[in-house]
Design a protein around this motif. Structure first.
Motif, PDB file in Angstrom:
ATOM      1  N   ALA A 172       0.651  -1.750  -0.158  1.00 19.49           N
ATOM      2  CA  ALA A 172      -0.124   0.288  -0.080  1.00 19.49           C
ATOM      3  C   ALA A 172       1.245   1.429  -0.130  1.00 19.49           C
ATOM      4  O   ALA A 172       2.336   1.374  -0.272  1.00 19.49           O
ATOM      5  CB  ALA A 172      -1.026   0.294   0.752  1.00 19.49           C
ATOM      6  N   PHE A 173       0.194   2.025  -0.041  1.00 23.39           N
ATOM      7  CA  PHE A 173       0.784   3.699  -0.173  1.00 23.39           C
ATOM      8  C   PHE A 173       1.562   3.674   0.816  1.00 23.39           C
ATOM      9  O   PHE A 173       0.503   3.923   1.967  1.00 23.39           O
ATOM     10  CB  PHE A 173      -0.297   4.594  -0.441  1.00 23.39           C
ATOM     11  CG  PHE A 173       0.427   5.796  -0.083  1.00 23.39           C
ATOM     12  CD1 PHE A 173       2.192   6.752  -0.734  1.00 23.39           C
ATOM     13  CD2 PHE A 173      -0.215   7.225   0.071  1.00 23.39           C
ATOM     14  CE1 PHE A 173       2.157   7.876  -1.376  1.00 23.39           C
ATOM     15  CE2 PHE A 173       0.478   8.311  -0.194  1.00 23.39           C
ATOM     16  CZ  PHE A 173       1.349   8.578  -0.521  1.00 23.39           C
ATOM     17  N   ASP A 174       2.965   3.589   1.458  1.00 23.15           N
ATOM     18  CA  ASP A 174       3.490   3.953   2.409  1.00 23.15           C
ATOM     19  C   ASP A 174       3.249   5.260   3.456  1.00 23.15           C
ATOM     20  O   ASP A 174       4.080   5.544   3.886  1.00 23.15           O
ATOM     21  CB  ASP A 174       5.181   3.574   2.798  1.00 23.15           C
ATOM     22  CG  ASP A 174       5.962   4.339   1.602  1.00 23.15           C
ATOM     23  OD1 ASP A 174       5.633   5.626   0.977  1.00 23.15           O
ATOM     24  OD2 ASP A 174       7.175   3.791   1.765  1.00 23.15           O
ATOM     25  N   GLY A 175       2.741   6.418   2.556  1.00 23.76           N
ATOM     26  CA  GLY A 175       2.547   7.952   2.992  1.00 23.76           C
ATOM     27  C   GLY A 175       4.114   8.736   2.937  1.00 23.76           C
ATOM     28  O   GLY A 175       3.992  10.094   3.753  1.00 23.76           O
ATOM     29  N   GLY A 180       6.776  10.245  -8.095  1.00 26.51           N
ATOM     30  CA  GLY A 180       5.949   9.487  -8.705  1.00 26.51           C
ATOM     31  C   GLY A 180       5.679   7.685  -8.545  1.00 26.51           C
ATOM     32  O   GLY A 180       4.716   7.216  -8.450  1.00 26.51           O
ATOM     33  N   GLU A 181       6.673   7.074  -7.782  1.00 27.78           N
ATOM     34  CA  GLU A 181       6.630   5.521  -6.895  1.00 27.78           C
ATOM     35  C   GLU A 181       5.771   5.959  -6.013  1.00 27.78           C
ATOM     36  O   GLU A 181       4.479   4.639  -6.461  1.00 27.78           O
ATOM     37  CB  GLU A 181       8.134   5.422  -5.887  1.00 27.78           C
ATOM     38  CG  GLU A 181       8.071   3.815  -5.647  1.00 27.78           C
ATOM     39  CD  GLU A 181       9.770   3.870  -4.966  1.00 27.78           C
ATOM     40  OE1 GLU A 181       9.381   2.178  -4.629  1.00 27.78           O
ATOM     41  OE2 GLU A 181      10.144   4.954  -5.081  1.00 27.78           O
ATOM     42  N   ILE A 186      -0.787   3.828  -5.401  1.00 24.31           N
ATOM     43  CA  ILE A 186      -2.087   4.250  -5.438  1.00 24.31           C
ATOM     44  C   ILE A 186      -2.518   3.878  -6.620  1.00 24.31           C
ATOM     45  O   ILE A 186      -3.968   3.590  -6.460  1.00 24.31           O
ATOM     46  CB  ILE A 186      -2.583   5.264  -5.634  1.00 24.31           C
ATOM     47  CG1 ILE A 186      -1.753   6.122  -4.105  1.00 24.31           C
ATOM     48  CG2 ILE A 186      -4.012   6.069  -4.777  1.00 24.31           C
ATOM     49  CD1 ILE A 186      -1.987   7.780  -3.516  1.00 24.31           C
ATOM     50  N   TYR A 187      -2.044   4.443  -8.275  1.00 27.43           N
ATOM     51  CA  TYR A 187      -3.041   3.486  -9.314  1.00 27.43           C
ATOM     52  C   TYR A 187      -3.017   1.939  -9.100  1.00 27.43           C
ATOM     53  O   TYR A 187      -4.033   1.206  -9.715  1.00 27.43           O
ATOM     54  CB  TYR A 187      -1.608   4.322 -10.220  1.00 27.43           C
ATOM     55  CG  TYR A 187      -1.665   5.554 -11.198  1.00 27.43           C
ATOM     56  CD1 TYR A 187      -3.335   5.784 -11.791  1.00 27.43           C
ATOM     57  CD2 TYR A 187      -0.923   6.326 -11.117  1.00 27.43           C
ATOM     58  CE1 TYR A 187      -3.817   7.452 -11.569  1.00 27.43           C
ATOM     59  CE2 TYR A 187      -1.158   8.110 -11.327  1.00 27.43           C
ATOM     60  CZ  TYR A 187      -2.758   7.614 -11.857  1.00 27.43           C
ATOM     61  OH  TYR A 187      -3.360   9.742 -12.196  1.00 27.43           O
ATOM     62  N   ALA A 188      -1.956   1.425  -8.708  1.00 24.61           N
ATOM     63  CA  ALA A 188      -1.517  -0.088  -8.660  1.00 24.61           C
ATOM     64  C   ALA A 188      -2.764  -0.585  -7.601  1.00 24.61           C
ATOM     65  O   ALA A 188      -3.534  -1.236  -8.051  1.00 24.61           O
ATOM     66  CB  ALA A 188       0.201  -0.568  -8.458  1.00 24.61           C
ATOM     67  N   PHE A 214       5.603   5.605 -12.482  1.00 23.20           N
ATOM     68  CA  PHE A 214       7.045   4.946 -12.392  1.00 23.20           C
ATOM     69  C   PHE A 214       7.403   3.770 -12.619  1.00 23.20           C
ATOM     70  O   PHE A 214       6.713   2.715 -12.830  1.00 23.20           O
ATOM     71  CB  PHE A 214       7.029   4.694 -10.473  1.00 23.20           C
ATOM     72  CG  PHE A 214       8.049   3.770  -9.732  1.00 23.20           C
ATOM     73  CD1 PHE A 214       9.016   4.631 -10.229  1.00 23.20           C
ATOM     74  CD2 PHE A 214       8.322   2.488  -9.420  1.00 23.20           C
ATOM     75  CE1 PHE A 214      10.628   4.697  -9.109  1.00 23.20           C
ATOM     76  CE2 PHE A 214       9.148   2.124  -9.142  1.00 23.20           C
ATOM     77  CZ  PHE A 214      10.626   3.432  -8.834  1.00 23.20           C
ATOM     78  N   PRO A 215       7.389   3.848 -14.082  1.00 21.97           N
ATOM     79  CA  PRO A 215       8.042   2.491 -15.003  1.00 21.97           C
ATOM     80  C   PRO A 215       8.349   1.576 -14.406  1.00 21.97           C
ATOM     81  O   PRO A 215       8.891   0.386 -14.951  1.00 21.97           O
ATOM     82  CB  PRO A 215       8.926   3.445 -16.052  1.00 21.97           C
ATOM     83  CG  PRO A 215       8.774   4.311 -16.015  1.00 21.97           C
ATOM     84  CD  PRO A 215       8.323   5.086 -14.682  1.00 21.97           C
ATOM     85  N   LYS A 216       9.434   1.831 -13.241  1.00 16.43           N
ATOM     86  CA  LYS A 216      10.260   0.647 -12.267  1.00 16.43           C
ATOM     87  C   LYS A 216       8.851  -0.596 -11.881  1.00 16.43           C
ATOM     88  O   LYS A 216       9.221  -1.663 -10.988  1.00 16.43           O
ATOM     89  CB  LYS A 216      10.995   1.243 -12.002  1.00 16.43           C
ATOM     90  CG  LYS A 216      12.300   1.344 -12.391  1.00 16.43           C
ATOM     91  CD  LYS A 216      13.416   1.922 -11.303  1.00 16.43           C
ATOM     92  CE  LYS A 216      14.539   1.895 -12.922  1.00 16.43           C
ATOM     93  NZ  LYS A 216      15.643   3.020 -11.819  1.00 16.43           N
TER      94      LYS A 216
END
Length: 234
Positions: A172-175, A180-181, A186-188, A214-216
């Motif tokens: 999850a989003f780590d805040g 971008g990462e 969030i998008y993922a 974030f392409p990676k």
């Protein structure tokens, strides 16, 4: 002097920041009930403490989701939780996340953690709605001098989607930060929620957006390939 004269008196924290800090220590040690009590104490001092509300939700959510093999010894209350107890804890966690999100118009972490819990409960449309709200906040200009997120923690890593072959977002989003990462996470997670809700085209779009941010992001790439394969087969 007697032995008692050398004993130290331990005082309880007197500020919400101290209670939140103590709660964080307990949370990291998976002493979830104690962590929750610390955050409740912080909220008695300052009822509008966003971090305390968000972290209280996190502690309650982890208690609700803790598998039997990881339950603490019987001396701790959460060891004997029934199914109805866990549902009640999940509802209280969602309420705490909602309060944290309402108290701040730019924090994203409470919305993401709420979405992950809703997804675990099978309430996928609610998860999608909260992740969209998180994206709106993440994409907006944040207030001067403010940082996004609470850095309090996140719900556990996502699991495999199963026979659909796509991997979940990974975490999850780590805040921390707003680059971008973090946006990609969030998008993922939105892509996973849309996939669970049956919207494969929307999921593919979300995973593509995750890669633009974030392409990676390896899991987003794997998810996108898997969802596109399903769509192409139709």
């Amino acid at each position: 002097a007697g032995e008692g004269s050398h004993r130290h008196v331990v005082h309880a924290p007197s500020t919400e920041a101290a209670w939140v800090g103590l709660g964080q220590v307990r949370l990291e040690k998976e002493r979830l009930m104690e962590a929750a009590e610390c955050y409740k104490a912080a909220l008695k001092v300052c009822p509008r403490n966003v971090k305390a509300w968000g972290n209280l939700g996190l502690a309650l959510a982890r208690m609700a989701q803790q598998p039997p093999e990881r339950q603490p010894p019987d001396s701790r209350p959460e060891a004997s939780l029934s199914s109805s107890d866990r549902v009640a804890l999940a509802d209280r966690a969602l309420a705490a996340f909602e309060t944290a999100a309402e108290l701040s118009d730019f924090e994203t972490e409470p919305l993401v953690n709420s979405a992950l819990l809703l997804g675990a409960l099978g309430r996928h449309q609610g998860a999608v709605a909260n992740l969209r709200k998180a994206l709106e906040r993440a994409l907006a200009d944040r207030p001067q001098g403010q940082s996004r997120g609470q850095s309090g923690g996140r719900l556990g890593s996502e699991e495999l989607l199963g026979q659909r072959g796509a991997r979940r977002a990974g975490r999850a989003f780590d805040g921390v930060g707003g680059g971008g990462e973090a946006l990609s996470e969030i998008y993922a997670n939105l892509g996973v929620a849309l996939c669970d809700a049956g919207d494969l085209e929307g999921a593919a779009s979300a995973f593509a957006d995750a890669l633009k941010a974030f392409p990676k992001h390896a899991n987003a790439r794997a998810n996108l390939s898997a969802v596109r394969a399903v769509l192409d087969a139709k």
